[in-house]
Design an enzyme around this catalytic site. Structure first.
Site, mmCIF file in Angstrom:
data_model
loop_
_atom_site.group_PDB
_atom_site.id
_atom_site.type_symbol
_atom_site.label_atom_id
_atom_site.label_comp_id
_atom_site.label_asym_id
_atom_site.label_seq_id
_atom_site.Cartn_x
_atom_site.Cartn_y
_atom_site.Cartn_z
ATOM 1 N NE ARG A 1 0.726 13.304 22.888
ATOM 2 C CZ ARG A 1 1.038 13.094 21.607
ATOM 3 N NH1 ARG A 1 1.902 13.878 21.011
ATOM 4 N NH2 ARG A 1 0.478 12.108 20.949
ATOM 5 C CG ASP B 1 -5.954 23.676 21.911
ATOM 6 O OD1 ASP B 1 -5.580 22.793 21.114
ATOM 7 O OD2 ASP B 1 -7.087 24.166 21.874
ATOM 8 C CD GLU B 2 -5.199 20.763 25.966
ATOM 9 O OE1 GLU B 2 -4.633 21.837 25.660
ATOM 10 O OE2 GLU B 2 -5.953 20.658 26.948
ATOM 11 C CG HIS C 1 -3.224 23.605 9.535
ATOM 12 N ND1 HIS C 1 -2.601 22.378 9.577
ATOM 13 C CD2 HIS C 1 -4.364 23.417 8.834
ATOM 14 C CE1 HIS C 1 -3.341 21.484 8.948
ATOM 15 N NE2 HIS C 1 -4.417 22.089 8.488
ATOM 16 C CG MET D 1 5.822 16.600 11.351
ATOM 17 S SD MET D 1 4.454 17.440 10.517
ATOM 18 C CE MET D 1 3.718 16.004 9.704
ATOM 19 C CG ASN E 1 0.959 24.882 14.168
ATOM 20 O OD1 ASN E 1 2.067 24.754 13.654
ATOM 21 N ND2 ASN E 1 -0.079 24.144 13.818
ATOM 22 C CG ASN F 1 5.734 28.566 7.618
ATOM 23 O OD1 ASN F 1 5.467 29.673 7.173
ATOM 24 N ND2 ASN F 1 5.057 27.471 7.295
ATOM 25 C CG ASP G 1 -3.638 21.356 12.671
ATOM 26 O OD1 ASP G 1 -2.536 21.826 13.017
ATOM 27 O OD2 ASP G 1 -3.739 20.391 11.887
#
Lengths: 201, 201
Positions: free
Chosen positions: B66, B142-143, B110, B91, B108, B15, B146
């Site tokens: 993270r 967001d956190e 998906h 990822m 994003n 993408n 997906d």
């Protein structure tokens, strides 16, 4: 011999009427509605079935344990010698006993693209989530909510201006089409189930 | 001034290449890819970005907590003065810190009709479930996995003969189209978010 369909409903049963119209118009050939059964006395669908001259039965579910109730329903469906059972706004989960009594013979329609938005107010769930496409699903029924292998789905766009009412109306038109199509597929037996995939044979 | 896009990827970044092609072809006007960043040294997408003469950066994520990691990425994106961040097979979940640093600026894509089939192997999940339509979704990030408000979706049929490969290929074509479209919408700012609904303004 005509294939005999049993319809279960709890309310107005718009999809019941669509099926009855399809049979009357010859879109589902060689089939008849043998019984319309409701778990609620006040179901409008029962009145509409009577007005069409169909056999109806009300078996109130209130206060009964799931399987105790389902044994009465299964007995009524067997007595009516049904070949296929179509849920049309039937607001109850089926017990494993019920499901096992009619393997691959119980259909339901749900106003979402399952597995998205199972349960109540599926159209509102879709709008609130903000999906760009919604739709409806005809599936075989198992003991879980809006689960079971999918026979057909149909898609509608969600418009920026949609309300629950406008989206529900757009989906309902598709429900009426694919429920008829799915009943034909299942009655004709032209399918196989591989895992969860229902494929045409 | 051209709008500056930062791309995050972990693998081949198909993408990313579609976006780069769209910019090169003028389908996204007045934009450029300012930085292609990967959390993995071996990401093929980084090689492809270099071959296109784009600025690349690898910040290995392995072993880092993270938010500790995300602070490095956010710093790199700020240094590159990006206006929009496009995940392309990245990822990793983003920390709340990362999300808060770029409100409504992280996209994003998906390969499913979210909220169905989030996570890995979405196309296989769809096939195994037996849905009759699949597709793809561009959404704000967001956190959560997906999740986030949906900007665009596209639909493809699932054919009886489909394998994971044939279905994935059919969906991928749509991914490339709607990611470009979604980037245009967001860069042009012609939308409002009401609840979770992204509507055109």
């Amino acid at each position: 011999m005509k294939k005999r369909i049993g319809v279960l409903l709890s309310g107005r049963g718009s999809n019941f009427e669509a099926l009855a119209d399809s049979i009357a118009a010859g879109r589902i050939s060689n089939a008849e509605i043998a019984l319309v059964l409701s778990n609620r006395e006040a179901a409008v669908g029962i009145e509409r079935a009577k007005a069409r001259g169909l056999v109806t039965k009300v078996i109130p579910s209130k206060g009964l344990e799931r399987e105790v109730y389902d044994r009465q329903v299964v007995a009524a469906l067997n007595e009516a010698k049904v070949d296929l059972i179509c849920l049309a706004g039937y607001m109850r989960l089926l017990s494993p006993y019920f499901v096992a009594a009619f393997p691959q013979k119980i259909l339901n329609i749900h106003p979402s693209l399952l597995p998205s938005f199972p349960g109540l107010e599926a159209q509102k769930q879709a709008l609130d989530y903000g999906v760009k496409f919604a739709g409806c699903t005809v599936h075989f029924v198992d003991e879980n909510l809006d689960a079971g292998p999918i026979i057909l789905q149909s898609i509608v766009p969600v418009e920026d201006a949609d309300t629950e009412e406008t989206l529900s109306a757009r989906i309902l038109k598709e429900e009426h089409k694919i429920y008829t199509e799915a009943v034909k597929i299942v009655l004709e037996g032209n399918f196989n189930i591989s895992g969860r995939r229902v494929v045409r044979s």
